[in-house]
Every structure is written in C-alpha cells, then in structure tokens.
Write an enzyme that holds these catalytic residues in place. Structure first.
Site, PDB file in Angstrom:
ATOM      1  N   LYS A 142       0.731  -1.392  -0.062  1.00 60.51           N
ATOM      2  CA  LYS A 142       0.153   0.000   0.027  1.00 60.51           C
ATOM      3  C   LYS A 142       0.886   1.269  -0.084  1.00 60.51           C
ATOM      4  O   LYS A 142       0.520   2.208  -0.583  1.00 60.51           O
ATOM      5  CB  LYS A 142      -0.946   0.054   1.362  1.00 60.51           C
ATOM      6  N   ARG A 163      -7.748  -7.109  -9.506  1.00 55.19           N
ATOM      7  CA  ARG A 163      -8.419  -8.390  -9.786  1.00 55.19           C
ATOM      8  C   ARG A 163      -9.682  -7.837 -10.173  1.00 55.19           C
ATOM      9  O   ARG A 163     -10.250  -6.494 -10.409  1.00 55.19           O
ATOM     10  CB  ARG A 163      -8.713  -8.970  -8.286  1.00 55.19           C
TER      11      ARG A 163
END
Ligand code: MV4
Length: 494
Positions: free
Chosen positions: A128, A304
């Site tokens: 992140k 995804r």
C-alpha cells in the site's frame, strides 16, 4: 510512451480451456463467460463444496480433499491440475489467490496464462505504501502521510502531531480495514498504534504500518479500468461504494448518484493516465476517497475483478469477464473510450447469510425454500438454490442482486420491488437490512458517505418479514376455499 509497450502483437495462443481457481457465485460467473466465448471450463471444489452450483455447470470438475480453505489456496496443486487437465489458463476470480503475485508468476513459469495483470503490478499494489508513492510520482493526488513504515511509537506520535489529528494508522501490507485505526488525539495514539501493529501481524504476517491524515466523512468512489497488452487503457466509469459495514461493502452503485461532473471527469482522467503510465494490463479498480470539499485522493488499487463488477457491466454494456479473458489471450480492445456509452443507474445489493438481529453473525445452514426475484432490470448472480447448504467455512456472501433503471429514482423503486420479491427461508440473510435502506430518505436522496450505515443501523427495523409464510397461508386458504366451493358449502359469484 509507445516504446514501453510491444510494437508487434505478442504471438499468443487462443485460450481453449480455463481452470477456475475459485468457488461460489464468481466461479459460476466465469463459467458463464467461458461458455459464451466457446471456452471449456474446469471447476475445482473443496470437500464441503461438492454440491456447489459451479461444480454442476462446469465442463469438468475436480475435488480437493482436505482443509476447505487451503483447497483454494494450494497453488502448486492448482497449477498441477491446470496442466494435467490440459487448461491453457487459470482465472482466479476475487479473494483467494487473485492478488498473489507469486501465484501469477508461477502460472506464467509453467506455461499457464494467468487471467489478470502482470505479477509486478499485483506486487506493487499489494504494497500500500509503495503503490501510494508510485502513484504520487506520476501526479496522482494522495493523502498526506508517511512514506516509510513507522516502527517507533514515539516517532509515530511526533509524526501524527505534525500531520495534525485526527490521523489514521494503516497496515502497509493490509486491506479490508484490518490493521487500521483512526486516532482522534495524542492521548489515544500509543494504544491504537499497538493495536494496529498487532492486528497487522495477526492478519498479514507483517506489522509495518504507515500514518495518514484522516479524511472525515468521505465518499468511497472507485474507477473501473480495462487495459490491453498494447497500451490501450480505458475506464468503464465509477462506482460509489460508500455504503459499508465494518469495511465490507454492502451496496454498490454505478454511476455515483451525487458526483459533481467536473470531479467525475477528473477522476477518470487521473485513473486512466496513471494506468497508462504504469503499463497496466487486464482489469483493475482504482479506489479514491472524495472529501466534503470534493478533493479526491487515491487510496488503493485492486488488481482483480471485483465483487461489484456487474453494476459497471450493466451501465456500460461491456462484459468485463469476457473481455478480461480476451485481453489475457492477447486480443486488442475492440472499442474506443468514446464508443462506450453509460446508460442509467445500476445498484448491487450483496446478499449475505448473516443474522441482522444478532450483530450480523454469519449463519451457515440449509436453504429450505427459495424464490428469486426477476423481471425487467433485475440480474441475480448467485450460487444459491433451494436445498443448498451454505458451508460455514467461507465468506457469508451468497449472492448479489443487481437492479437497473434509466434514472436513480427508478432504480430505487426497482430495488424495493425486487427485494420484496426475494424470499430465502432456512437461513437468516441481510435482505431485511436492504429493504430498510431502499426506504431511507437519505439513501433515496443520494446522501451517503462511509459513515452512513453506522449512523442508520439503530433506526432500522431488522425484524425479518415472513412474506413467504404469508403467501403459504394464503395458498392454504385458497385450497380450502376451492374445496368448499366444489362441495357447494360456499358460493362465489362475480
Ligand atoms: C481512509 C479513510 C479516511 N482517511 N484513509 C477503508 C479501507 C481502506 N481501503 C481505506 N479506508 C479508508 N481510508 C484516510 N486517510 C477512510 C477509509 C474508509 C473508512 C474508514 C472508517 C470507517 C469506514 C470506512 C469506509 C470506507 C473507507
């Protein structure tokens, strides 16, 4: 820019057979896409999943006996199966191995196409902090905060004072709100820092955290990206995912019903430009927070296909899963940005097997009676059927109801009608919660931020309504009435 993309089309073979490394509604969704593309589909299933709908609908199916969760994570075995079953490709769906860079690389190494982005991009966005820095470098607005992991508590406290409270502590390798703590003042800092770090170790095996300025009452807006191997990067509009409970999305809407048109254009431009610069391919979602002054900030990227992709498919008319497979084959996108037209509003309601009357506790069990909504503007992506036993081993989401109408008001009315038609008996679900939300004035007015559900839950009536029982009682009365009429005990005249 062009040189970072191949000038000649990589020679790629057509995908003829896909192994689906997933379960539930998304496994069925991928099977459906394969069938429409004349691709053979291969299902896998754990020992508790033998009666899964996707097991029945795939062309072939293979059991994985042993731990029911590990079954869908055992990537050596999964790739072995793909090779043995003569599959050209693996689709990971969402969750499980979908954002595992090592898995994506292992597929490539063994000559199996991973239907998704490149391993390097999965790895980058899994970190992140690294992804935030990478995005900042290419001009994407990010939230002020630390660019190195904070390991020292006192240093963290000093940094937080410099940023100014409230701040938020986040796990560097986390997600889903785990290892995240909002710190309102200096007094709370140390205990919350410790809690965040411990949670990060527990869930992600890595305790690194970073600190950011806390944005209050933001909206969670995400942009769907679709990109081929040749540098064609398009967006498919945005979704508003502000309605969440404990960092689990509950309702997703496309487009966002109250997004300023200038902000919308900005978000699209920022998202597509960033993905072009990074050479991203496949589908992906860039998450932004939009604050009360309409400032936008990148928070993370999901590499995804997402649970909520159907709302985007409906307003754009683009089959995201089919195109994702074609991109993996090496096909060029067959449409231009200006050819994509968005029409109307789509709303997705996640149907969870959980008990709203008992703090939404997961409720595995057998569905004894089941009636699905239908009619115009209603799509249902689910693995449920009457008689199906929901295993206790997995996520409680058992389906998604998606409604569509030309305008927001129509979509809300459609949602009320469809949710009222939906009967699931045998296990409690969150349908009563959805029925309350679609009657709430703030929801109807499009007034919601990430705090919406927490603020509303108390005022909602979450007693399950037994429509099914009402109907069954009515049917019994009708049967009695007809019998009485035939026996001349009652007469009716119209
Ligand atoms: C934030 C934030 C406010 N300020 N970061 C939530 C999950 C992860 N994807 C990022 N999230 C947030 N990050 C800063 N600097 C607000 C959220 C957030 C949130 C926070 C508390 C309770 C509910 C939330 C729902 C969505 C996003």
């Amino acid at each position: 820019m062009g040189e970072i993309f191949p000038k000649v089309q990589p020679t790629m073979k057509k995908i003829k057979k896909v192994l689906i490394a997933n379960r539930g509604e998304i496994a069925l969704r991928i099977i459906r896409a394969c069938k429409e593309l004349d691709i053979k589909s291969v299902a896998m299933f754990s020992e508790v999943d033998f009666d899964g709908i996707w097991v029945r609908k795939a062309d072939e199916c293979y059991p994985f006996v042993g731990d029911p969760i590990k079954a869908y994570l055992d990537y050596d075995k999964i790739i072995n199966l793909a090779v043995k079953a003569n599959c050209d490709a693996i689709h990971p769906g969402y969750g499980f191995l979908s954002e595992n860079a090592e898995f994506a690389q292992a597929c490539e190494d063994r000559g199996i196409i991973f239907i998704g982005p490149k391993a390097e991009h999965i790895a980058l966005f899994g970190d992140k902090m690294a992804s935030k820095i990478a995005m900042k470098e290419i001009g994407v607005p990010v939230i002020e905060g630390t660019e190195e992991p904070v390991t020292d508590m006192n240093e963290g406290e000093r940094i937080s004072e410099a940023i100014g409270f409230p701040v938020i502590i986040k796990a560097a390798f986390g997600g889903g709100g785990r290892g995240m703590r909002i710190v309102r003042n200096k007094k709370e800092f140390k205990s919350l820092f410790e809690a965040a770090t411990n949670e990060a170790v527990k869930y992600f095996g890595r305790g690194e955290v970073f600190i950011e300025k806390y944005v209050s009452n933001p909206r969670h807006i995400e942009v769907q990206i679709i990109a081929d191997k040749y540098g064609n990067v398009l967006h498919l509009g945005e979704r508003d995912c502000s309605i969440q409970r404990r960092h689990q999305k509950v309702i997703e809407i496309a487009p966002s019903p109250r997004l300023n048109e200038a902000v919308r254009k900005d978000i699209y431009r920022i998202a597509t430009k960033a993905m072009f610069r990074l050479g991203y391919e496949s589908v992906g979602t860039i998450e932004f927070l939009v604050d009360e002054e309409d400032n936008i900030y990148f928070i993370e990227m999901n590499t995804r296909v997402q649970v909520e992709h159907p709302v985007t498919e409906i307003i754009s008319g683009i089959d995201i899963i089919q195109r994702m497979i074609e991109i993996a084959e090496g096909d060029k996108l067959r449409f231009l940005q200006e050819e994509i037209k968005f029409r109307g509003y789509a709303v997705e309601f996640r149907i969870n097997a959980e008990d709203p009357k008992r703090q939404f506790f997961p409720s595995a069990g057998t569905i004894t009676n089941y009636m699905a909504p239908g009619g115009p503007g209603v799509r249902l992506d689910t693995s449920m059927y009457a008689g199906y036993t929901i295993p206790a081993n997995y996520d409680s989401m058992i389906g998604k109801l998606i409604v569509w109408a030309l305008d927001w008001e129509g979509a809300v009315k459609k949602a009320r009608r469809a949710l009222d038609e939906f009967y699931i008996d045998g296990v409690p679900t969150n349908i009563p919660l959805h029925r309350e939300i679609v009657r709430d004035q703030d929801f109807i007015d499009g007034k919601f931020t990430t705090g919406y559900l927490d603020q509303k839950l108390e005022s909602f009536n979450l007693e399950a309504v037994h429509h099914m029982k009402d109907e069954e009682e009515r049917m019994a009365k009708i049967a009695e009435l007809i019998k009485a009429i035939k026996q001349n005990k009652v007469s009716v005249s119209y």
